[in-house]
Design a protein around this motif. Sequence first.
Motif, PDB file in Angstrom:
ATOM      1  N   ARG A 254       0.810  -1.246   0.094  1.00  0.00           N
ATOM      2  CA  ARG A 254       0.052  -0.045  -0.003  1.00  0.00           C
ATOM      3  C   ARG A 254       0.918   1.235   0.008  1.00  0.00           C
ATOM      4  O   ARG A 254       0.725   2.253  -0.752  1.00  0.00           O
ATOM      5  CB  ARG A 254      -1.088  -0.132   1.080  1.00  0.00           C
ATOM      6  CG  ARG A 254      -1.773   1.172   1.221  1.00  0.00           C
ATOM      7  CD  ARG A 254      -3.008   1.081   2.382  1.00  0.00           C
ATOM      8  NE  ARG A 254      -2.402   0.975   3.707  1.00  0.00           N
ATOM      9  CZ  ARG A 254      -2.339  -0.121   4.284  1.00  0.00           C
ATOM     10  NH1 ARG A 254      -2.850  -1.299   3.757  1.00  0.00           N
ATOM     11  NH2 ARG A 254      -1.749  -0.265   5.464  1.00  0.00           N
ATOM     12  N   VAL A 255       1.836   1.305   0.678  1.00  0.00           N
ATOM     13  CA  VAL A 255       2.860   2.401   0.956  1.00  0.00           C
ATOM     14  C   VAL A 255       3.529   2.590  -0.382  1.00  0.00           C
ATOM     15  O   VAL A 255       3.785   3.711  -1.104  1.00  0.00           O
ATOM     16  CB  VAL A 255       3.792   2.299   2.060  1.00  0.00           C
ATOM     17  CG1 VAL A 255       4.947   3.315   1.796  1.00  0.00           C
ATOM     18  CG2 VAL A 255       3.212   2.226   3.321  1.00  0.00           C
ATOM     19  N   LEU A 256       3.764   1.486  -1.184  1.00  0.00           N
ATOM     20  CA  LEU A 256       4.600   1.400  -2.448  1.00  0.00           C
ATOM     21  C   LEU A 256       3.650   2.145  -3.574  1.00  0.00           C
ATOM     22  O   LEU A 256       4.186   2.884  -4.122  1.00  0.00           O
ATOM     23  CB  LEU A 256       5.023   0.111  -2.835  1.00  0.00           C
ATOM     24  CG  LEU A 256       5.592  -0.185  -4.276  1.00  0.00           C
ATOM     25  CD1 LEU A 256       6.838   0.615  -4.351  1.00  0.00           C
ATOM     26  CD2 LEU A 256       5.729  -1.759  -4.696  1.00  0.00           C
ATOM     27  N   VAL A 257       2.394   1.448  -3.550  1.00  0.00           N
ATOM     28  CA  VAL A 257       1.587   2.141  -4.489  1.00  0.00           C
ATOM     29  C   VAL A 257       1.193   3.668  -4.379  1.00  0.00           C
ATOM     30  O   VAL A 257       0.869   4.465  -5.434  1.00  0.00           O
ATOM     31  CB  VAL A 257       0.192   1.365  -4.471  1.00  0.00           C
ATOM     32  CG1 VAL A 257      -0.754   1.984  -5.360  1.00  0.00           C
ATOM     33  CG2 VAL A 257       0.465  -0.181  -4.923  1.00  0.00           C
ATOM     34  N   GLN A 258       0.957   4.263  -2.948  1.00  0.00           N
ATOM     35  CA  GLN A 258       0.709   5.526  -2.651  1.00  0.00           C
ATOM     36  C   GLN A 258       1.882   6.663  -3.236  1.00  0.00           C
ATOM     37  O   GLN A 258       1.707   7.268  -3.700  1.00  0.00           O
ATOM     38  CB  GLN A 258       0.594   5.541  -1.395  1.00  0.00           C
ATOM     39  CG  GLN A 258      -0.920   4.872  -0.674  1.00  0.00           C
ATOM     40  CD  GLN A 258      -1.026   5.065   0.804  1.00  0.00           C
ATOM     41  OE1 GLN A 258      -0.149   5.380   1.295  1.00  0.00           O
ATOM     42  NE2 GLN A 258      -2.338   5.015   1.251  1.00  0.00           N
ATOM     43  N   ASN A 259       3.209   5.733  -3.101  1.00  0.00           N
ATOM     44  CA  ASN A 259       4.303   6.798  -3.265  1.00  0.00           C
ATOM     45  C   ASN A 259       4.859   6.633  -4.718  1.00  0.00           C
ATOM     46  O   ASN A 259       5.423   7.479  -5.260  1.00  0.00           O
ATOM     47  CB  ASN A 259       5.492   6.720  -2.113  1.00  0.00           C
ATOM     48  CG  ASN A 259       5.024   7.073  -0.848  1.00  0.00           C
ATOM     49  OD1 ASN A 259       5.274   8.207  -0.427  1.00  0.00           O
ATOM     50  ND2 ASN A 259       4.368   6.062  -0.093  1.00  0.00           N
ATOM     51  N   PHE A 260       4.593   5.533  -5.127  1.00  0.00           N
ATOM     52  CA  PHE A 260       5.368   5.142  -6.525  1.00  0.00           C
ATOM     53  C   PHE A 260       4.160   4.386  -7.428  1.00  0.00           C
ATOM     54  O   PHE A 260       4.216   3.289  -7.724  1.00  0.00           O
ATOM     55  CB  PHE A 260       6.443   4.117  -6.506  1.00  0.00           C
ATOM     56  CG  PHE A 260       7.339   4.884  -5.557  1.00  0.00           C
ATOM     57  CD1 PHE A 260       8.458   5.838  -6.085  1.00  0.00           C
ATOM     58  CD2 PHE A 260       7.634   4.437  -4.108  1.00  0.00           C
ATOM     59  CE1 PHE A 260       9.246   6.363  -5.213  1.00  0.00           C
ATOM     60  CE2 PHE A 260       8.657   4.943  -3.466  1.00  0.00           C
ATOM     61  CZ  PHE A 260       9.403   5.904  -3.900  1.00  0.00           C
ATOM     62  N   PRO A 261       2.807   4.972  -7.786  1.00  0.00           N
ATOM     63  CA  PRO A 261       1.951   4.489  -8.329  1.00  0.00           C
ATOM     64  C   PRO A 261       2.213   3.933  -9.770  1.00  0.00           C
ATOM     65  O   PRO A 261       1.407   2.895 -10.310  1.00  0.00           O
ATOM     66  CB  PRO A 261       0.765   5.763  -8.428  1.00  0.00           C
ATOM     67  CG  PRO A 261       1.794   6.773  -8.617  1.00  0.00           C
ATOM     68  CD  PRO A 261       2.944   6.714  -7.541  1.00  0.00           C
TER      69      PRO A 261
END
Length: 281
Positions: A254-261
């Motif tokens: 989730r943090v990955l998608v939020q910061n690096f969509p």
Amino acid sequence: MRSSASSRSAQDLVGHGARAWARAVGLAAMAVLMASCGSLEKDETAGMATDKLYEEARDDASNGNWDRAAKLYERVEARAAGTPLAQQATLDLAYAYYKGGEKAQAQSTIDRFIKLNPSSPAIDYAYYLQGLINFNENLGLLGSLAGQDLSERDQQASKDAYQSFRQLVTQFPQSRYASDAALRMNYIVNTLAQYEVHVARYYYKRRAYIAAANRAQQAVQEFQRSPAVEEALYIMAMSYDQLGLPQLRDDAQRVLVQNFPDSRFLKDGLVAAPKAWWQLW
């Protein structure tokens, strides 16, 4: 007969001893002469004024003759001890060692300057040079041929360089060297982050998932603004998935998608880097 033979034997021993002594004296005399000749050769600048000697050292440095420049700076430093010229010679000596590839000598020289001259007007430059010596550590022939990335090596030199640059920027923000030092600090931070991710990737590919997750998490926590965090988050998610920890996996993803969509790792995964020509595994 025995008395006569003993007498001759004693005479022979005395004669032999005298000859040996003569040879020893002769060799000692030759050694002294050779030493004198050597000292005359080494002391070619004995009659030269100190300021003139310093100018000659700078000329050699300007021409890239770093070895001779260093030797001349050493003499200036010794002759002008306790003067501003000696301090300048020490700084120039450290730089000459650095440019000549003598990293250990350059480091010890600049460390000595900082220790003995903490209030010098040139202390900001000293910190800058101290960082530069470690920052530009040569990879060496094998590293160059193999295309080894800076992030793949032990990072102690980078950490030392960072501390020197940080001290410069913190204590002397108006220094002419501060802006360049700040840029180098950013580069070092990214390099350190890449190193942590490199290790995490190494562990992951060898199925050491706990070690991989821990190393990736360390990169995320310590280097939050580094581009390497993108891969670190992906390695965390994949490691937690392999460990059967779905909640931690989902959190990392989730943090990955939020910061690096548009993360390439979500699309391609961990793409193996091309092997160097010398790697057989």
